[in-house]
Design an enzyme around this catalytic site. Structure first.
Site, mmCIF file in Angstrom:
data_model
loop_
_atom_site.group_PDB
_atom_site.id
_atom_site.type_symbol
_atom_site.label_atom_id
_atom_site.label_comp_id
_atom_site.label_asym_id
_atom_site.label_seq_id
_atom_site.Cartn_x
_atom_site.Cartn_y
_atom_site.Cartn_z
ATOM 1 C CG MET A 27 46.567 76.975 49.088
ATOM 2 S SD MET A 27 44.983 76.259 49.492
ATOM 3 C CE MET A 27 44.831 75.036 48.223
ATOM 4 C CG HIS A 34 53.122 76.605 43.187
ATOM 5 N ND1 HIS A 34 53.128 75.246 43.390
ATOM 6 C CD2 HIS A 34 51.880 77.026 43.526
ATOM 7 C CE1 HIS A 34 51.947 74.855 43.837
ATOM 8 N NE2 HIS A 34 51.157 75.921 43.927
ATOM 9 N N GLY A 144 47.992 82.108 38.678
ATOM 10 C CA GLY A 144 48.150 81.246 37.513
ATOM 11 C C GLY A 144 46.870 81.155 36.686
ATOM 12 C CG ASP A 147 43.770 77.455 40.072
ATOM 13 O OD1 ASP A 147 43.035 76.566 40.501
ATOM 14 O OD2 ASP A 147 45.008 77.336 40.040
ATOM 15 C CD GLN A 150 42.808 81.017 42.902
ATOM 16 O OE1 GLN A 150 42.352 80.325 43.804
ATOM 17 N NE2 GLN A 150 44.061 80.921 42.520
HETATM 18 P P1 AMP Z 1 47.739 76.733 44.853
HETATM 19 O O1 AMP Z 1 48.959 76.481 45.680
HETATM 20 O O2 AMP Z 1 47.187 75.520 44.186
HETATM 21 O O3 AMP Z 1 46.705 77.562 45.588
HETATM 22 O O4 AMP Z 1 48.224 77.643 43.643
HETATM 23 C C1 AMP Z 1 48.880 78.864 43.867
HETATM 24 C C2 AMP Z 1 49.006 79.595 42.556
HETATM 25 O O5 AMP Z 1 49.718 78.792 41.622
HETATM 26 C C3 AMP Z 1 47.643 79.893 41.909
HETATM 27 O O6 AMP Z 1 47.670 81.208 41.379
HETATM 28 C C4 AMP Z 1 47.547 78.855 40.812
HETATM 29 O O7 AMP Z 1 46.753 79.261 39.719
HETATM 30 C C5 AMP Z 1 49.001 78.734 40.408
HETATM 31 N N1 AMP Z 1 49.259 77.457 39.722
HETATM 32 C C6 AMP Z 1 48.948 76.213 40.157
HETATM 33 N N2 AMP Z 1 49.293 75.291 39.223
HETATM 34 C C7 AMP Z 1 49.820 75.968 38.182
HETATM 35 C C8 AMP Z 1 50.342 75.583 36.904
HETATM 36 N N3 AMP Z 1 50.404 74.312 36.535
HETATM 37 N N4 AMP Z 1 50.799 76.549 36.091
HETATM 38 C C9 AMP Z 1 50.750 77.865 36.458
HETATM 39 N N5 AMP Z 1 50.257 78.292 37.652
HETATM 40 C C10 AMP Z 1 49.800 77.362 38.491
#
Ligand code: AMP
Length: 278
Positions: A27, A34, A144, A147, A150
């Site tokens: 997002m 990320h 990641g 989550d 998810q």
């Molecule tokens: P988001 O932009 O928050 O929807 O996250 C996109 C992807 O990045 C998802 O698969 C999350 O699980 C992963 N993600 C977010 N924060 C982290 C983190 N600190 N370490 C590893 N993966 C992450």
């Protein structure tokens, strides 16, 4: 790229040339968490697509859709530097055109943890991922472990709907004090930010207890609550030990289990987790 057609044509060309395609949905407001997923995708695939799409259907009313952080130009620069081959940043209308009426509901494992408090959230996530998977048609997609629920929901959906995509998991990337990186950390004021490291300290206490032989969920909860309770600005929403695949509660550790927590600091809700008894 802004349209499904543009991305579809590009990945079709790659596939005809025998390239393995990797996909990382995000997002935006990208941080090192990320980017670690992007590195994993680049190691495992020949061509990598990253999507940046703030999916309105995964936010509940009263949640932070309107204020969700965005940093599009910085994100593009980071992805270009990382060596990503395509950034897909569709409009809401491109993903959910007029007349869109489908929802993907993964039942059971969406009913615990975050699913208890964010009722439509995982329907929104599963639906948008199904759409993005159909557009990008990747061989692998990377999510990641931050989550964890998810990740479990997407794995279930991919199995059930028979997408031929390998789902890979990236480890949680943390700040120096242990706080899991998150786009939402930018909402924290300085005292909240200082205290937020208590979440990781709580989870680490659980790991320590289990290594000393503790197996009873209730006693692990007590210890973690005690640590998180030392931060006056922290309010625990849930703290639960669950099976990492089904997300069903576990009372006694016999196999590896996921200890997941959601904590409010003011209006900011942070989640984190650790696998116990690995
Ligand atoms: P988001 O932009 O928050 O929807 O996250 C996109 C992807 O990045 C998802 O698969 C999350 O699980 C992963 N993600 C977010 N924060 C982290 C983190 N600190 N370490 C590893 N993966 C992450």
């Amino acid at each position: 790229m802004r349209t499904a057609e543009q991305v579809g044509k590009l990945v079709d060309r790659w596939r005809s040339a025998g390239r393995r395609i990797g996909f990382v949905p995000t997002m935006g407001a990208l941080h090192k968490g990320h980017l670690s997923l992007v590195s994993l995708a680049l190691r495992e695939a020949d061509r990598v697509v990253v999507s940046i799409f703030v999916n309105p259907t995964q936010f509940g009313s009263g949640e932070d859709l309107g204020s969700y952080p965005g940093a599009f130009n910085e994100d593009l620069a980071k992805l270009e530097k990382a060596g990503v081959h395509c950034v897909f940043s569709p409009s809401v209308d491109e993903v959910f055109p007029d007349g869109f009426s489908t929802s993907v509901n993964v039942s059971g494992l969406t009913e615990t943890l975050c699913g208890k408090y964010r009722l439509e959230h995982f329907n929104g996530v599963a639906t948008v991922c199904a759409i993005l998977f159909s557009i990008v048609k990747p061989d692998i997609a990377v999510f990641g472990r931050k989550d964890a629920q998810q990740l479990a929901v997407i794995r279930r959906m991919v199995d059930d709907l028979r997408f031929s995509i390998d789902i890979l998991a990236g480890e949680i990337i943390r700040e120096c004090d242990g706080l899991a990186m998150s786009s939402r950390n930018s909402y924290l004021n300085s005292s909240e930010r200082k205290q937020a490291s208590v979440i990781y300290r709580g989870l680490s206490r659980a790991t320590e207890l289990v290594s000393e032989g503790e197996r009873v969920a209730e006693r692990i909860y007590d210890a973690v609550r005690e640590v998180i309770g030392t931060a006056p600005l922290a309010t625990i929403q849930y703290l639960e030990l669950v099976d990492p695949v089904t997300m069903m509660p576990v009372e006694k550790l016999t196999t590896p289990a996921l200890l997941a927590v959601a904590v409010y600091f003011g209006h900011t809700r942070l989640i984190d987790n650790v696998i116990l008894n690995r």
